[in-house]
Motif scaffolding. Structure first.
Motif, PDB file in Angstrom:
ATOM      1  N   GLN A   1       0.843  -1.209   0.000  1.00 34.19           N
ATOM      2  CA  GLN A   1       0.000   0.000   0.000  1.00 34.19           C
ATOM      3  C   GLN A   1       0.874   1.253   0.000  1.00 34.19           C
ATOM      4  N   GLU A   2       2.054   1.153   0.641  1.00 33.40           N
ATOM      5  CA  GLU A   2       2.997   2.291   0.630  1.00 33.40           C
ATOM      6  C   GLU A   2       3.484   2.574  -0.793  1.00 33.40           C
TER       7      GLU A   2
ATOM      8  N   LYS B   1       3.160   5.999  -3.071  1.00 34.23           N
ATOM      9  CA  LYS B   1       4.295   6.656  -3.752  1.00 34.23           C
ATOM     10  C   LYS B   1       4.022   6.797  -5.246  1.00 34.23           C
ATOM     11  N   ALA B   2       3.498   5.725  -5.850  1.00 29.68           N
ATOM     12  CA  ALA B   2       3.255   5.734  -7.303  1.00 29.68           C
ATOM     13  C   ALA B   2       2.180   6.757  -7.666  1.00 29.68           C
ATOM     14  N   ALA B   3       1.110   6.807  -6.873  1.00 31.08           N
ATOM     15  CA  ALA B   3       0.021   7.757  -7.170  1.00 31.08           C
ATOM     16  C   ALA B   3       0.528   9.191  -7.063  1.00 31.08           C
ATOM     17  N   GLU B   4       1.347   9.452  -6.043  1.00 25.92           N
ATOM     18  CA  GLU B   4       1.888  10.805  -5.867  1.00 25.92           C
ATOM     19  C   GLU B   4       2.794  11.177  -7.054  1.00 25.92           C
ATOM     20  N   TYR B   5       3.594  10.214  -7.483  1.00 27.30           N
ATOM     21  CA  TYR B   5       4.508  10.466  -8.609  1.00 27.30           C
ATOM     22  C   TYR B   5       3.698  10.803  -9.882  1.00 27.30           C
ATOM     23  N   ILE B   6       2.677   9.990 -10.158  1.00 25.55           N
ATOM     24  CA  ILE B   6       1.876  10.186 -11.383  1.00 25.55           C
ATOM     25  C   ILE B   6       1.123  11.523 -11.318  1.00 25.55           C
ATOM     26  N   GLY B   7       0.498  11.783 -10.175  1.00 23.52           N
ATOM     27  CA  GLY B   7      -0.273  13.019 -10.017  1.00 23.52           C
ATOM     28  C   GLY B   7       0.598  14.254 -10.142  1.00 23.52           C
TER      29      GLY B   7
ATOM     30  N   LEU C   1      -6.990   7.341  -3.763  1.00 22.97           N
ATOM     31  CA  LEU C   1      -7.132   8.612  -4.508  1.00 22.97           C
ATOM     32  C   LEU C   1      -6.029   9.571  -4.072  1.00 22.97           C
ATOM     33  N   TRP C   2      -5.282  10.086  -5.063  1.00 20.04           N
ATOM     34  CA  TRP C   2      -4.336  11.194  -4.819  1.00 20.04           C
ATOM     35  C   TRP C   2      -4.966  12.413  -5.461  1.00 20.04           C
ATOM     36  N   LYS C   3      -5.388  13.357  -4.619  1.00 23.23           N
ATOM     37  CA  LYS C   3      -6.065  14.549  -5.165  1.00 23.23           C
ATOM     38  C   LYS C   3      -5.456  15.788  -4.545  1.00 23.23           C
ATOM     39  N   ASP C   4      -4.993  16.685  -5.387  1.00 20.48           N
ATOM     40  CA  ASP C   4      -4.393  17.947  -4.920  1.00 20.48           C
ATOM     41  C   ASP C   4      -3.381  17.704  -3.803  1.00 20.48           C
ATOM     42  N   GLY C   5      -2.565  16.671  -3.962  1.00 23.33           N
ATOM     43  CA  GLY C   5      -1.497  16.433  -2.983  1.00 23.33           C
ATOM     44  C   GLY C   5      -1.938  15.644  -1.753  1.00 23.33           C
ATOM     45  N   LYS C   6      -3.230  15.284  -1.682  1.00 21.11           N
ATOM     46  CA  LYS C   6      -3.696  14.550  -0.490  1.00 21.11           C
ATOM     47  C   LYS C   6      -4.115  13.128  -0.859  1.00 21.11           C
ATOM     48  N   ILE C   7      -3.895  12.192   0.084  1.00 26.12           N
ATOM     49  CA  ILE C   7      -4.236  10.791  -0.188  1.00 26.12           C
ATOM     50  C   ILE C   7      -5.475  10.378   0.594  1.00 26.12           C
ATOM     51  N   SER C   8      -6.418   9.711  -0.067  1.00 24.61           N
ATOM     52  CA  SER C   8      -7.553   9.117   0.651  1.00 24.61           C
ATOM     53  C   SER C   8      -7.699   7.681   0.149  1.00 24.61           C
ATOM     54  N   TRP C   9      -8.019   6.799   1.064  1.00 25.76           N
ATOM     55  CA  TRP C   9      -8.248   5.396   0.689  1.00 25.76           C
ATOM     56  C   TRP C   9      -9.746   5.120   0.595  1.00 25.76           C
ATOM     57  N   PHE C  10     -10.116   4.335  -0.405  1.00 24.92           N
ATOM     58  CA  PHE C  10     -11.501   3.868  -0.565  1.00 24.92           C
ATOM     59  C   PHE C  10     -11.447   2.357  -0.358  1.00 24.92           C
TER      60      PHE C  10
END
Ligand SMILES: Nc1ncnc2c1ncn2[C@@H]1O[C@H](COP(=O)(O)OP(=O)(O)O)[C@@H](O)[C@H]1O
Ligand SMILES: Cc1ncc(COP(=O)(O)OP(=O)(O)O)c(N)n1
Length: 263
Positions: A152-153, A157-163, A185-194
């Motif tokens: 999950q870590e 990292k991957a979502a932040e890199y892509i975003g 979800l990586w949105k505007d620099g913030k992470i939320s898990w669904f």
């Protein structure tokens, strides 16, 4: 009535691609339109052929749509070649399309390549920066982020890199994890898990297409991104829990789960 457009490939067996998108949008009460990028000869066991549409004809389809019924959201799925991607980017810019969701379809679960290697760079350069949301699965995110994803870590990292690299929101789908169905979800620099309960159903053909078109439908209706994702995950869970079992391979889901008369 709200409207949504899918720009994607046709799946002859109806489980993924344009067919899954239209079923999903319709079940969401949204008027569905389509621009076909390719025909696939495909069933639940795999893809046996791909015939790309002529880019000039894709342009004609898109012009016909945008000059008549403006879509409240646009979902982009399988786009296999460089020129097709360029046409889509040009038209979406020209008409100031909104709520663009890019599902960076690269390989079908059955193993067939749905995006040419040389087109990955064009997708990254032309489409991702104009997307409101990009929805890679784990193997697609590994390619876009250039790193292996095991934990999950790693997903974070991957979502932040892509975003950060492409300037778009990222929903990294966890359907390829063994025991869970948790998306990030990586949105505007913030992470939320669904978090999602994994439904024990081997027939998952088209889950990615369905998720992105359900999110597009919800955005078209005016829901926030977070609510749109939550509702879309719920739709997938219900469609998987309806336990449709068609075909000899990875079968499709039941979009008509709320219709009781299925004789
Ligand atoms: N067995 C399952 N049970 C519940 N949700 C699932 C299951 N498989 C996939 N999903 C969900 O379906 C969506 C599509 O994910 P995924 O299968 O990873 O995409 P793709 O079809 O592009 O590979 C995600 O929201 C994921 O969590
Ligand atoms: C025409 C077409 N488009 C996309 C896909 C891939 O569908 P997806 O929902 O991402 O995943 P699988 O169905 O491969 O699990 C496809 N197969 N065909």
């Amino acid at each position: 009535m709200k409207t949504a457009l899918t720009i994607a490939g046709s799946d002859s067996c109806g489980g993924a691609g344009i067919q899954a998108d239209i079923k999903t949008m319709t079940m969401h009460g949204v008027y569905a339109m389509s621009a076909v990028t390719a025909l696939t000869a495909q069933n639940t066991t795999g893809v046996s052929g791909i015939m790309e549409v002529d880019p000039a004809f894709l342009e004609k389809q898109l012009e016909s749509i945008f000059t008549d019924i403006f879509p409240d959201a646009v979902k982009i799925g399988m786009v296999s070649g460089v020129e097709l991607i360029q046409v889509i980017a040009m038209i979406l810019k020209k008409y100031h399309a909104k709520n663009i969701i890019v599902d960076p379809v690269m390989v079908a679960t059955s193993g067939s390549k749905l995006l040419a290697d040389q087109a990955v760079e064009t997708l990254e350069k032309e489409l991702l920066p104009m997307a409101y949301l990009v929805t890679p699965n784990i193997p697609e995110a590994e390619i876009l982020a250039g790193m292996p994803i095991r934990t999950q870590e790693d997903m974070e990292k991957a979502a932040e890199y892509i975003g950060t690299k492409f300037g778009c929101n990222v929903l990294l789908k966890g359907g390829h994890q063994l025991n869970e169905a948790n998306d990030l979800l990586w949105k505007d620099g913030k992470i939320s898990w669904f978090y999602g309960e994994r439904i024990n159903n081997p027939n998952t053909h088209g889950t990615g297409c369905t998720l992105s078109s359900a999110i597009a439908s919800n955005l078209a209706k005016g829901y926030s991104l977070e609510i749109s994702i939550e509702k879309a995950k719920n739709y997938i869970s219900l469609a998987l829990a309806a336990m449709l079992d068609l075909g000899q391979g990875n079968g499709p889901m039941n979009h008509a789960f709320s219709i009781t008369d299925q004789k």
